[in-house]
Structure formats: structure tokens, C-alpha cells
Design a protein around this motif. Structure first.
Motif, PDB file in Angstrom:
ATOM      1  N   UNK A  31       2.531  -0.109  -2.723  1.00 34.40           N
ATOM      2  CA  UNK A  31       3.928  -0.158  -2.339  1.00 34.40           C
ATOM      3  C   UNK A  31       4.200  -0.710  -0.956  1.00 34.40           C
ATOM      4  N   UNK A  32       3.162  -1.195  -0.279  1.00 37.24           N
ATOM      5  CA  UNK A  32       3.371  -1.764   1.045  1.00 37.24           C
ATOM      6  C   UNK A  32       3.801  -3.223   0.940  1.00 37.24           C
ATOM      7  N   UNK A 126       0.677  -6.932  -6.457  1.00 42.17           N
ATOM      8  CA  UNK A 126       1.124  -6.132  -5.321  1.00 42.17           C
ATOM      9  C   UNK A 126       2.229  -6.784  -4.515  1.00 42.17           C
ATOM     10  N   UNK A 127       2.718  -7.942  -4.957  1.00 44.02           N
ATOM     11  CA  UNK A 127       3.812  -8.609  -4.262  1.00 44.02           C
ATOM     12  C   UNK A 127       3.432  -9.132  -2.889  1.00 44.02           C
ATOM     13  N   UNK A 393      -5.989   2.137   1.932  1.00 41.06           N
ATOM     14  CA  UNK A 393      -5.536   3.507   1.665  1.00 41.06           C
ATOM     15  C   UNK A 393      -4.755   4.087   2.826  1.00 41.06           C
ATOM     16  N   UNK A 394      -4.941   3.502   4.030  1.00 39.48           N
ATOM     17  CA  UNK A 394      -4.324   4.052   5.227  1.00 39.48           C
ATOM     18  C   UNK A 394      -3.113   3.255   5.698  1.00 39.48           C
ATOM     19  N   UNK A 395      -2.934   2.065   5.121  1.00 36.96           N
ATOM     20  CA  UNK A 395      -1.835   1.211   5.578  1.00 36.96           C
ATOM     21  C   UNK A 395      -0.473   1.752   5.112  1.00 36.96           C
TER      22      UNK A 395
END
Length: 395
Positions: A31-32, A126-127, A393-395
Motif C-alpha cells: 500500500x505504499x 504494487x503501482x 516491511x518497514x517502509x
């Protein structure tokens, strides 16, 4: 030149190689809003030439002890959380056929292009936005945001990922950009050097260059490391899988030991003496080695006549030399022929869980840019996937 208004993202990833593509895809699918930037006109250029064009995309025997780093424990977390099985499952989902070669190495049945297309497909899912064919001309950090200038465009985000690799294979556009950027933000860099690279010979060893093209299965040693694979003589020195492996452990001025007869047990020449007393050392060696190599080694050992006339102590000395033949390389073939770069952004400055810099919030480093270097055979790709996944995972 007037810049357009900044494009706003959650994360900007510099470098569209293996680690950058994978990190972008995973972060985007979480979703980022992600921007992936590369100065090359196409993404994944090193992937395309890897594994002879078939991409040795992982190794089923991946384990932390198959990686070099100033901190040998650093890679454990990422490697444990994203495994070869995880990447194989992704490859299978995309219908890419593959096969296992020796020593756990997995290759595409077809072209490495399938892996690049898979990664681009995952980025599309993921866009992810992709900016190619323009170098990064500025990177700034203020007000908790990173601003990156690429050509006439500027983007900003609270997170920046360095995934531009090291300077190995400069003809593909590789540079030390990652290290320059890391130093700008106060991160220490472990001295980079070519790894998985052919070694060059000079001095008394120069005559072995005449064996160019000759290969043999050996055990090669450098320091405490030993690898049993093929060694290849070249017009400049030594290459082949066994040599590339030990090159990562070799330091200038140190010798490399080669066991040319790895399957022979102690006393095998004395047994040959009893079985064939009227044969020469050169002929005995010719039973186990390519003719040109057998001839050269016999000439250097210089035991003339039939082995039946030679004392056992001389045969024992010949055995010892053949099992640990010392070469002292005068260098390597450098970054131009190095498959990877050892050293890089120091792991002491990074979190092993997230790959984020401990003292610079929002700054991450993944893949070859980091001081983690795998063995030959798919290990460096697995580090790219694992470290990219950890950061995502952290972004």
C-alpha cells in the motif's frame, strides 16, 4: 532549468537492480506509494547477464555462514525471514520453469528476462512508478523528507532506499554512488573490493598462463576458506568457480593453495610406484589431470626418470606439493570482471531487522550496496531478495 513541482511518495528507491525491484514491488503491494529510480535505460540489467543469461536466482543451501561481512551475524535475520523457498514459490506462481544444477544452484530453464519481467509485473501490481534513463543529480534531506532530483523532475518522500549496488561490472553502468551517498549521511563504508573475481599471476607463476583454457576439478584454499569446484587457467592467471569463490577471501600478498589431486589418499604415489615402477611422474599425473597440466606440474616438480627409481621421501614431497600447490597472485582482474563487490555500507550503522540506518531515520540500504557478500551460486540474489523484503516491511 526549472524543476516541476515535487512528486510526493511514501518511499523513493534508488537502483532498479534485483534488490531495488523486489523492495519496490513488496512495498507497493503493502500500500505504499513508491518511486523506483535508475540511471540505466532498462531495469535489471545485471539480472539479464547473470548465470550465463539464465539467472542463478537463488541457492537452496542458503545459510548465514555462506556470506562475508564485518558482522557475520548481520544477515541472519533477513535470510531467515525471506527464504529461498519463498522466492521459488513466487517464481512458480509466475510459471517460470527452472532447474537445479550442482551445489543447490537454481537457474531458469529459459532466459533471465523471465525474472526481470516477473519483478516488473510485481512492481506493476504494487503501482510502482519507474523513472529510468536519467541520473540522480541531487539528494537532499530536510523537514523529515528526502528530495531526489532526476533530470528535470523532483520527488520527495519520508523514506529513501539505497539499492544501487557496488562498482562491479562498470560496463553495465555500475558505480560507487551508494557509498558516496551513505558517507554524505554519516554512514561508514567498509573498504570495497572486487569479489568473485579471477586472480592474476606473475613472477615464477607466469608460465601457468601458457595453460590458458585448461580446467580441472580441484580444492582451492585462501585463508581458512576452501572450495571444491573447477579451476580454470586463463591468459592472465586463474579463474573458474573454485577460484572465484576463494577470491572473496583472498588478500593481496597472500598465497592461494590448490589441491590438484583431491581424490587421492596419502601415499598414492608410492602405490603407483609399486604398481607401475617403469612409468614417469608425468604419465602418472596424466591419469588424473589434463595432459598439458600434468606435463607442466611434472616439469616443475622435476623428478626425472621412472618413479620406480625414486625414493619414497621424494614421492611424498611431490604428493605434498600437488595437494597444496602455492600460487601467489599479483592481483585480480578488478571490478571489470568481478561478479560482485565485497565491503560496502557498514552493517554497524544499519538495523538487521529493517535495513534502516540507526542514526538517520527513513534511510535504508539493501542488496550489494551493504557489506554482505555471498558465495558464488545464487547466494547474492537471495541476499537481494531477503534484504529488499526486510526493508519493504518497514517502509
Amino acid at each position: 532549468m526549472t524543476l516541476r513541482p515535487p512528486f510526493q511518495y511514501d518511499a523513493i528507491i534508488l537502483g532498479a537492480g534485483a534488490a531495488g525491484l523486489f523492495c519496490a514491488a513488496i512495498a507497493g503491494q503493502r500500500g505504499r506509494r513508491v518511486l523506483l529510480v535508475d540511471h540505466a535505460d532498462r531495469p535489471g540489467k545485471k539480472i539479464l547477464i547473470s548465470g550465463g543469461g539464465r539467472c542463478n536466482f537463488t541457492n537452496v543451501h542458503t545459510a548465514p555462514d555462506r556470506f562475508l561481512s564485518s558482522n557475520p551475524h548481520f544477515a541472519k535475520s533477513a535470510l531467515a525471514r525471506y527464504t529461498p523457498r519463498d522466492f521459488i514459490d513466487l517464481v512458480d506462481i509466475h510459471g517460470i520453469s527452472w532447474h537445479e544444477k550442482t551445489l543447490g544452484q537454481l537457474f531458469c530453464d529459459g532466459s533471465a528476462r523471465a525474472i526481470v519481467e516477473m519483478l516488473l509485473g510485481e512492481c506493476e501490481r504494487g503501482g510502482v512508478d519507474l523513472w529510468l534513463a536519467n541520473p540522480v543529480t541531487a539528494v537532499d534531506h530536510a523537514d523529515a523528507r528526502y528530495r531526489v532530483t532526476v533530470g528535470d523532475r523532483e520527488a520527495s518522500a519520508p523514506a529513501l532506499v539505497i539499492s544501487t549496488g557496488g562498482p562491479s561490472i562498470p560496463r553495465m553502468g555500475a558505480t560507487g554512488f551508494a557509498y558516496d551517498l551513505a558517507r554524505r549521511f554519516g554512514l561508514k563504508v567498509v573498504e570495497p573490493r572486487p569479489a568473485l573475481v579471477p586472480l592474476t599471476l606473475g613472477g615464477d607463476d607466469v608460465l601457468f598462463r601458457d595453460l590458458s583454457g585448461v580446467a580441472a576439478p580441484v580444492i582451492a584454499r585462501a585463508g581458512k576458506a576452501a572450495f571444491r569446484e573447477a579451476a580454470l587457467f586463463t591468459h592472465r592467471g586463474l579463474s573458474g568457480p573454485a577460484i572465484l569463490q576463494v577470491s572473496s577471501y583472498w588478500r593481496h600478498g597472500e598465497p592461494v593453495g590448490i589441491d590438484f589431486i583431491p581424490d587421492r589418499t596419502k601415499g598414492w604415489l608410492r602405490e603407483a610406484k609399486r604398481a607401475q615402477p617403469r612409468t614417469s611422474l608425468r604419465r602418472v599425473l596424466g591419469n588424473h589431470l589434463p595432459d598439458r597440466l600434468a606435463e607442466t606440474l611434472a616439469e616443475r616438480i622435476a623428478l626425472a626418470g621412472d618413479i620406480g627409481n625414486l625414493p619414497d621421501r621424494q614421492l611424498a614431497a611431490a604428493e605434498a606439493r600437488l595437494s597444496d600447490w602455492r600460487f601467489t597472485p599479483n592481483g585480480t582482474e578488478g571490478y571489470a570482471k568481478a561478479e560482485v563487490t565485497a565491503g560496502g555500507i557498514g552493517t554497524a550503522a544499519l538495523s538487521s531487522q529493517t535495513m534502516q540506518a540507526k542514526t538517520v531515520p527513513g534511510l535504508y540500504a539493501v542488496g550489494e550496496a551493504v557489506d554482505v557478500t555471498g558465495w558464488l551460486g545464487g547466494y547474492n540474489f537471495q541476499w537481494a531478495w531477503a534484504s529488499g523484503w526486510a526493508a519493504a516491511q518497514d517502509l
